[in-house]
Design an enzyme around this catalytic site. Structure first.
Site, PDB file in Angstrom:
ATOM      1  N   LYS A  45      22.014   3.409 -87.984  1.00 37.44           N
ATOM      2  CA  LYS A  45      23.444   4.276 -87.567  1.00 37.44           C
ATOM      3  C   LYS A  45      24.538   3.737 -88.310  1.00 37.44           C
ATOM      4  O   LYS A  45      24.723   2.552 -88.437  1.00 37.44           O
ATOM      5  CB  LYS A  45      23.417   3.950 -85.991  1.00 37.44           C
ATOM      6  CG  LYS A  45      22.444   4.726 -85.284  1.00 37.44           C
ATOM      7  CD  LYS A  45      22.504   6.243 -85.083  1.00 37.44           C
ATOM      8  CE  LYS A  45      21.544   7.056 -84.624  1.00 37.44           C
ATOM      9  NZ  LYS A  45      21.479   8.483 -84.441  1.00 37.44           N
ATOM     10  N   LYS A  82      14.480  19.107 -86.524  1.00 38.85           N
ATOM     11  CA  LYS A  82      13.904  18.634 -85.175  1.00 38.85           C
ATOM     12  C   LYS A  82      12.922  19.998 -84.658  1.00 38.85           C
ATOM     13  O   LYS A  82      13.693  20.836 -84.168  1.00 38.85           O
ATOM     14  CB  LYS A  82      14.923  18.273 -84.410  1.00 38.85           C
ATOM     15  CG  LYS A  82      15.827  17.019 -85.104  1.00 38.85           C
ATOM     16  CD  LYS A  82      16.942  16.799 -83.828  1.00 38.85           C
ATOM     17  CE  LYS A  82      17.331  15.350 -84.229  1.00 38.85           C
ATOM     18  NZ  LYS A  82      17.873  15.030 -85.457  1.00 38.85           N
TER      19      LYS A  82
HETATM   20 MG    MG Z   1      20.761  12.722 -87.245  1.00 33.34          MG
END
Ligand code: MG
Length: 334
Positions: free
Chosen positions: A140, A240
């Protein structure tokens, strides 16, 4: 159609761009077709990406399979997967074959999620990932000043000279910061940054320097739609299935992306085991898919239920029984 609620705790709360997630709640959708084949689907809503839990429950309560496309994304995913599962069982093939892949696929590559941590723990986690056989790690970014992120990436690269490093900025950089980031990150051979600019700023990608660091789009897909996204300056598209409304839609978009020279990457929204297995099938249906964000099964406490697509050596095993998962029924976690 039978709808049954479930709840799964995470072993540890997970910090995400949408806040901390400690528990995943959703619905199993079971339907018995006239030919006697049973299909099981999962709707696991995650507000920020899909409708809310209550909206999903209400949509499923009134749902009829023929009206699939009127459902919000997580509810549609649940019903679509139940239908696909039943059809694949009827065909006597695993789901990825039913989705169109014409050869056996044993595994799909997955990335290790290293998350956001200072340089030392980052170094340790990346070293663990290398030992475990991963060929790709995802960090991240953009929760810290750029210089701090660069130190973390440098630590990762030092301990893993050959691994693919990806970053996810979750829309956290301005164009200026992203420009500086792309110039610096090229030094560490970062393969791509996911959502370097806010989801709203699709045009901003064209303003970023071409340093060899790719651009992956995630959140922006839901804001701009596939046509605009395929015309933008991206190299990768994150898909997703739960947020898109089903495995069928995710696979369709993967094909469109490939056709536009953009590499698809399949990930979950920390779905339960039925939906995660389906996402593994979607990845398996894409020839030579690059590492996907599917090593999320071990985050959830699923009791006695075996992981239908366990990850070892940096790859997820693709289930080979008919349908989506082996006929495991959810008594263990319902
Ligand atoms: Mg992402």
């Amino acid at each position: 159609m039978n709808i049954q609620s479930f709840a799964l705790d995470l072993h540890e709360p997970l910090a995400t761009a949408a806040g901390d997630i400690a528990r995943r709640e959703g619905f199993l959708v079971t339907l018995d077709e006239d030919d006697g084949c049973r299909g099981v689907g999962e709707a696991c809503p995650l507000p920020g990406w899909t409708e809310s839990y209550d909206e999903c429950r209400d949509a499923l309560a009134d749902a009829v399979p023929a009206d699939l496309d009127t459902l919000p994304p997580a509810a549609r995913h649940g019903v679509a997967l139940a239908l696909l599962d039943a059809d694949a069982r009827e065909d006597g093939v695993p789901l990825y074959r039913h989705l169109g892949r014409d050869e056996r696929v044993e595994t799909v590559p997955v990335n290790a999620t290293v998350g956001d941590a200072p340089p030392e723990p980052t170094r340790e986690r990346v070293a663990d990932a290398v030992r475990e056989g991963y060929t790709c790690v995802k960090l991240k970014a953009a929760n810290r000043p750029l210089a701090a992120d660069v130190e973390r990436v440098a630590a990762a690269r030092e301990v893993a000279p050959d691994i693919e490093i990806r970053l996810d900025a979750n829309g956290g950089w301005t164009r200026d910061t992203a420009t500086r980031a792309f110039e610096t990150l090229a030094t560490f051979d970062v393969s791509y940054v996911e959502q370097p600019l806010p989801a709203s700023d699709l045009g901003g990608f064209a303003a970023l320097p071409n340093t060899g660091v790719g651009i992956a789009l995630d959140e922006g897909l839901y804001e701009h739609g596939i046509d605009a996204v395929l015309d933008s300056e991206i190299t990768h598209l994150v898909l997703k299935p739960m947020a898109l409304g089903g495995p069928d839609i995710a696979l369709e978009l993967a094909g469109l992306a490939r056709g536009a020279g953009i590499e698809p990457v399949v990930t979950t929204t920390i779905d339960g085991p039925i939906a995660r297995a389906a996402a593994v099938h979607v990845a398996a249906a894409i020839p030579a898919v690059s590492a996907c964000g599917l090593a999320t099964g071990s985050l959830l406490a699923t009791g006695e239920m075996p992981d239908p697509a366990p990850v070892t050596g940096g790859v997820a095993a693709v289930p080979q029984k008919d349908g989506n998962t082996p006929a495991v029924l959810p008594a263990d976690y319902a």
